[in-house]
Motif scaffolding. Sequence first.
Motif, PDB file in Angstrom:
ATOM      1  N   UNK A 102      -2.559  21.347  -3.179  1.00 40.74           N
ATOM      2  CA  UNK A 102      -3.540  20.814  -2.230  1.00 40.74           C
ATOM      3  C   UNK A 102      -2.789  20.243  -1.034  1.00 40.74           C
ATOM      4  N   UNK A 103      -3.541  19.751  -0.045  1.00 45.23           N
ATOM      5  CA  UNK A 103      -2.902  19.166   1.123  1.00 45.23           C
ATOM      6  C   UNK A 103      -2.422  17.738   0.822  1.00 45.23           C
ATOM      7  N   UNK A 153       0.813  -1.218   0.000  1.00 41.89           N
ATOM      8  CA  UNK A 153       0.000   0.000   0.000  1.00 41.89           C
ATOM      9  C   UNK A 153       0.847   1.269   0.000  1.00 41.89           C
ATOM     10  N   UNK A 154       0.224   2.384  -0.370  1.00 42.77           N
ATOM     11  CA  UNK A 154       0.935   3.651  -0.464  1.00 42.77           C
ATOM     12  C   UNK A 154       1.429   4.153   0.885  1.00 42.77           C
ATOM     13  N   UNK A 155       0.816   3.698   1.994  1.00 44.31           N
ATOM     14  CA  UNK A 155       1.229   4.188   3.298  1.00 44.31           C
ATOM     15  C   UNK A 155       2.512   3.541   3.791  1.00 44.31           C
ATOM     16  N   UNK A 156       3.011   2.535   3.098  1.00 42.64           N
ATOM     17  CA  UNK A 156       4.298   1.949   3.462  1.00 42.64           C
ATOM     18  C   UNK A 156       5.381   2.795   2.822  1.00 42.64           C
ATOM     19  N   UNK A 157       6.266   3.377   3.636  1.00 49.76           N
ATOM     20  CA  UNK A 157       7.287   4.285   3.139  1.00 49.76           C
ATOM     21  C   UNK A 157       8.536   3.515   2.719  1.00 49.76           C
ATOM     22  N   UNK A 158       9.093   3.887   1.578  1.00 48.23           N
ATOM     23  CA  UNK A 158      10.296   3.232   1.067  1.00 48.23           C
ATOM     24  C   UNK A 158      11.461   3.396   2.032  1.00 48.23           C
ATOM     25  N   UNK A 212      -5.341   9.390  -4.483  1.00 47.67           N
ATOM     26  CA  UNK A 212      -4.631   8.148  -4.803  1.00 47.67           C
ATOM     27  C   UNK A 212      -5.499   6.942  -4.479  1.00 47.67           C
ATOM     28  N   UNK A 213      -6.134   6.949  -3.314  1.00 39.58           N
ATOM     29  CA  UNK A 213      -7.001   5.839  -2.910  1.00 39.58           C
ATOM     30  C   UNK A 213      -8.148   5.656  -3.896  1.00 39.58           C
ATOM     31  N   UNK A 214      -8.735   6.765  -4.299  1.00 37.77           N
ATOM     32  CA  UNK A 214      -9.857   6.696  -5.219  1.00 37.77           C
ATOM     33  C   UNK A 214      -9.409   6.190  -6.598  1.00 37.77           C
ATOM     34  N   UNK A 215      -8.231   6.608  -7.027  1.00 37.43           N
ATOM     35  CA  UNK A 215      -7.691   6.143  -8.305  1.00 37.43           C
ATOM     36  C   UNK A 215      -7.496   4.633  -8.296  1.00 37.43           C
ATOM     37  N   UNK A 216      -6.935   4.120  -7.204  1.00 40.25           N
ATOM     38  CA  UNK A 216      -6.699   2.681  -7.087  1.00 40.25           C
ATOM     39  C   UNK A 216      -8.018   1.922  -7.153  1.00 40.25           C
ATOM     40  N   UNK A 274       7.158   9.173 -11.787  1.00 44.20           N
ATOM     41  CA  UNK A 274       8.185  10.140 -11.398  1.00 44.20           C
ATOM     42  C   UNK A 274       8.709   9.898  -9.992  1.00 44.20           C
ATOM     43  N   UNK A 275       8.152   8.889  -9.305  1.00 47.87           N
ATOM     44  CA  UNK A 275       8.631   8.487  -7.975  1.00 47.87           C
ATOM     45  C   UNK A 275       8.604   9.642  -6.982  1.00 47.87           C
ATOM     46  N   UNK A 276       7.546  10.475  -7.066  1.00 46.52           N
ATOM     47  CA  UNK A 276       7.393  11.578  -6.127  1.00 46.52           C
ATOM     48  C   UNK A 276       6.602  11.105  -4.914  1.00 46.52           C
ATOM     49  N   UNK A 277       6.884  11.667  -3.740  1.00 46.98           N
ATOM     50  CA  UNK A 277       6.120  11.299  -2.554  1.00 46.98           C
ATOM     51  C   UNK A 277       4.878  12.186  -2.438  1.00 46.98           C
ATOM     52  N   UNK A 278       4.030  11.874  -1.464  1.00 43.72           N
ATOM     53  CA  UNK A 278       2.754  12.588  -1.337  1.00 43.72           C
ATOM     54  C   UNK A 278       2.945  14.075  -1.088  1.00 43.72           C
ATOM     55  N   UNK A 279       3.949  14.420  -0.303  1.00 42.74           N
ATOM     56  CA  UNK A 279       4.201  15.831   0.005  1.00 42.74           C
ATOM     57  C   UNK A 279       4.585  16.596  -1.253  1.00 42.74           C
ATOM     58  N   UNK A 280       5.423  16.000  -2.101  1.00 42.61           N
ATOM     59  CA  UNK A 280       5.854  16.652  -3.336  1.00 42.61           C
ATOM     60  C   UNK A 280       4.686  16.815  -4.302  1.00 42.61           C
ATOM     61  N   UNK A 281       3.851  15.782  -4.391  1.00 47.40           N
ATOM     62  CA  UNK A 281       2.688  15.862  -5.279  1.00 47.40           C
ATOM     63  C   UNK A 281       1.726  16.945  -4.796  1.00 47.40           C
TER      64      UNK A 281
END
Length: 237
Positions: A214-215, A33-38, A223-227, A201-208
Amino acid sequence: MYTAKGRLDLDSMLRQYSPLVRRLAHQMIAKLPANVEIDDLIQVGMIGLTDALNRFDAGQGVQFETFATQRIRGAMLDELRGADWLSRGTRKQQRDIESAVHRLEQRLGRAPQESEIAKEMGMDLGDYQEMLGKVRGTQLIYLEDMSGEDGDNDYLDRHVADEGNDPLSLLQDHRMRHALVEAIKLLPEREQYVMSMYYEQDMNLKEIAAVLGVTESRVCQLHSQSIARLRVKLREW
């Protein structure tokens, strides 16, 4: 690599094999999931690498990289288990969203808006967006989808640790990749941007969030809705 006193130079070995840790972390996070940080996986993987350096015995006839890979993956899997990274409740919420999206697409013949999805689920928009934030964009292909309705306590070991037997290998199939590309093209424009920045582009949520103005929590919702939308389309495939 050894020091002048004939001892294994741990610092040099850590530097030499740190790219292995990063490579394994990136392979694994693509299935999570997206909440797991690299960075969290890399940190835990470096601990696994240190453990491998301390335990390695060349006399056993095993190459160090093979031995280290097992230790690094094992450390990452232990961390994921301990974090309870994807609960049954989260999976149910994600599937509830997907079901609502599917029903609306069948009726409307287009991608439904957030407000329409919320109404379909009997929720107000704020509650729906809060749910999106909680599910945090769970992965495109669930590991337990491959293990039956009753779940599988060993699916992390069998599907994440074993590259030759994981559901993400489906994405290597040309038709599957084509279906995914076509599904992304059908996303609302802003969600297309989010998926492109996050995965290509391997950007994190803060960068996006900074790019979109937006916040960070709003990016997480998009992202959740897209998935959810993509999983609906890929099921049709």
